[in-house]
Design an enzyme around this catalytic site. Structure first.
Site, PDB file in Angstrom:
ATOM      1  N   HIS A 136       0.832  -1.203   0.000  1.00 16.33           N
ATOM      2  CA  HIS A 136       0.000   0.000   0.000  1.00 16.33           C
ATOM      3  C   HIS A 136       0.874   1.263   0.000  1.00 16.33           C
ATOM      4  CE1 HIS A 136      -3.794   2.127   0.995  1.00 16.33           C
ATOM      5  NE2 HIS A 136      -2.986   2.967   1.614  1.00 16.33           N
ATOM      6  N   GLU A 137       1.920   1.256   0.811  1.00 13.04           N
ATOM      7  CA  GLU A 137       2.797   2.439   0.910  1.00 13.04           C
ATOM      8  C   GLU A 137       3.644   2.629  -0.358  1.00 13.04           C
ATOM      9  OE1 GLU A 137       2.744   4.812   3.335  1.00 13.04           O
ATOM     10  OE2 GLU A 137       0.966   3.671   3.812  1.00 13.04           O
ATOM     11  N   HIS A 140       1.453   4.196  -2.958  1.00 16.94           N
ATOM     12  CA  HIS A 140       1.340   5.660  -2.822  1.00 16.94           C
ATOM     13  C   HIS A 140       2.573   6.333  -3.448  1.00 16.94           C
ATOM     14  CE1 HIS A 140      -2.261   6.356  -0.505  1.00 16.94           C
ATOM     15  NE2 HIS A 140      -1.872   5.660   0.545  1.00 16.94           N
ATOM     16  N   GLU A 199      -6.479   6.606  -1.842  1.00 14.40           N
ATOM     17  CA  GLU A 199      -6.524   5.369  -1.054  1.00 14.40           C
ATOM     18  C   GLU A 199      -6.932   4.171  -1.911  1.00 14.40           C
ATOM     19  OE1 GLU A 199      -5.740   4.537   2.446  1.00 14.40           O
ATOM     20  OE2 GLU A 199      -4.571   6.089   1.479  1.00 14.40           O
TER      21      GLU A 199
HETATM   22 ZN   LIG Z   1      -3.003   4.963   2.115  1.00 15.87          ZN
END
Ligand SMILES: [Zn+2]
Length: 267
Positions: A136-137, A140, A199
């Protein structure tokens, strides 16, 4: 006059500063040269380790590093498949576990500088859980959400001045904006939550990255359920304050699973 000049500058920058998010193809504003962000990030990564020294040599520190290298390899493969390997050309991957049991957070700075705080490890629980957070990071970072957020903040709060000028004129404020834009902000007292759109993109790309690395993306559902459960307690974890969750997240993750499972089953 100075104002007018900077407005013209901003418009010129707009003309070439729109890039596209991998997979979703969404157009975004990236006003700051990525190489400048990477230099700043290498600096800040050192500084944060002075405040929160890394835990070294323990089984969980080794686990963060082991997962990290698998995820880095998966990221390279994923970007290569999409003709976007240039995005990580300047990356120098590092994966640290920082000692702070009260901080439930993790982040990836541009340039591939990744940190987990020890406080998030009980929720990560295992190697697949670490992969969920890391995927997830990294998502981003490669989707350049930080650049997008910092560009918007520079426009909104400083009238669209360039990062190097902002750093010269208001070094501390600019530094705080940078940290906030990358989800490190809680530690310096500034909060800048990722948008719902960002997100969703990070969830989608993150699932694919973990699948390519050989982790079952279904583990992401279990991770977010654990995170939600903790949020029901007295204090909201930092990770959730910068990564706003919502009831629909788990439903959305389930919808994204089939796409990621294709990558997982290829392994
Ligand atoms: Zn996030």
């Amino acid at each position: 006059m100075l104002r007018l000049f900077s407005l013209v500058g901003v418009i010129t920058i707009f003309a070439w500063a729109c890039s596209k998010v991998p997979i979703t193809g969404r157009k975004q504003l990236n006003l700051v040269p990525e190489s400048m962000l990477i230099a700043l990030s290498f600096d800040e990564y050192q500084k944060i380790q002075q405040t929160y020294p890394p835990e070294v040599g323990t089984p969980r520190a080794k686990m963060v590093e082991r997962v990290g290298w698998k995820m880095a390899k998966a990221t390279e493969e994923f970007l290569r498949q999409n003709g976007m390997e240039n995005r990580i050309k300047e990356f120098q991957w590092e994966f640290k576990l920082l000692k702070a049991d009260s901080i439930v957070n993790a982040f990836c700075l541009p340039g591939g500088k990744i940190a987990f705080f020890t406080g998030i490890m009980p929720i990560a629980q295992n190697e697949a859980g670490v992969a969920v957070i890391m995927g997830h990071e990294i998502a981003h970072a490669i989707a350049r959400h930080g650049n997008e957020r910092l560009s918007q903040a520079l426009l909104a709060q400083m009238g669209g001045i360039a990062l190097d000028v902002a750093l010269k004129e208001k070094p501390e404020e600019t530094r705080q904006l940078f940290l906030a834009a990358y989800g490190v902000g809680v530690q310096v007292g500034v909060l800048l939550p990722y948008s719902r759109k960002q997100e969703l993109e990070a969830d989608r790309i993150g699932l694919i990255l973990m699948a390519i690395a050989g982790y079952n993306p279904e583990e992401a559902i279990k991770f977010w359920e654990r995170m939600e459960k903790m949020a029901g307690g007295a204090s909201v974890p930092e990770f959730l304050s910068t990564h706003p969750s919502h009831k629909r997240r788990i439903e959305q993750l389930k919808k994204l699973l089939p796409e990621a499972m294709k990558y997982y089953n290829q392994k």
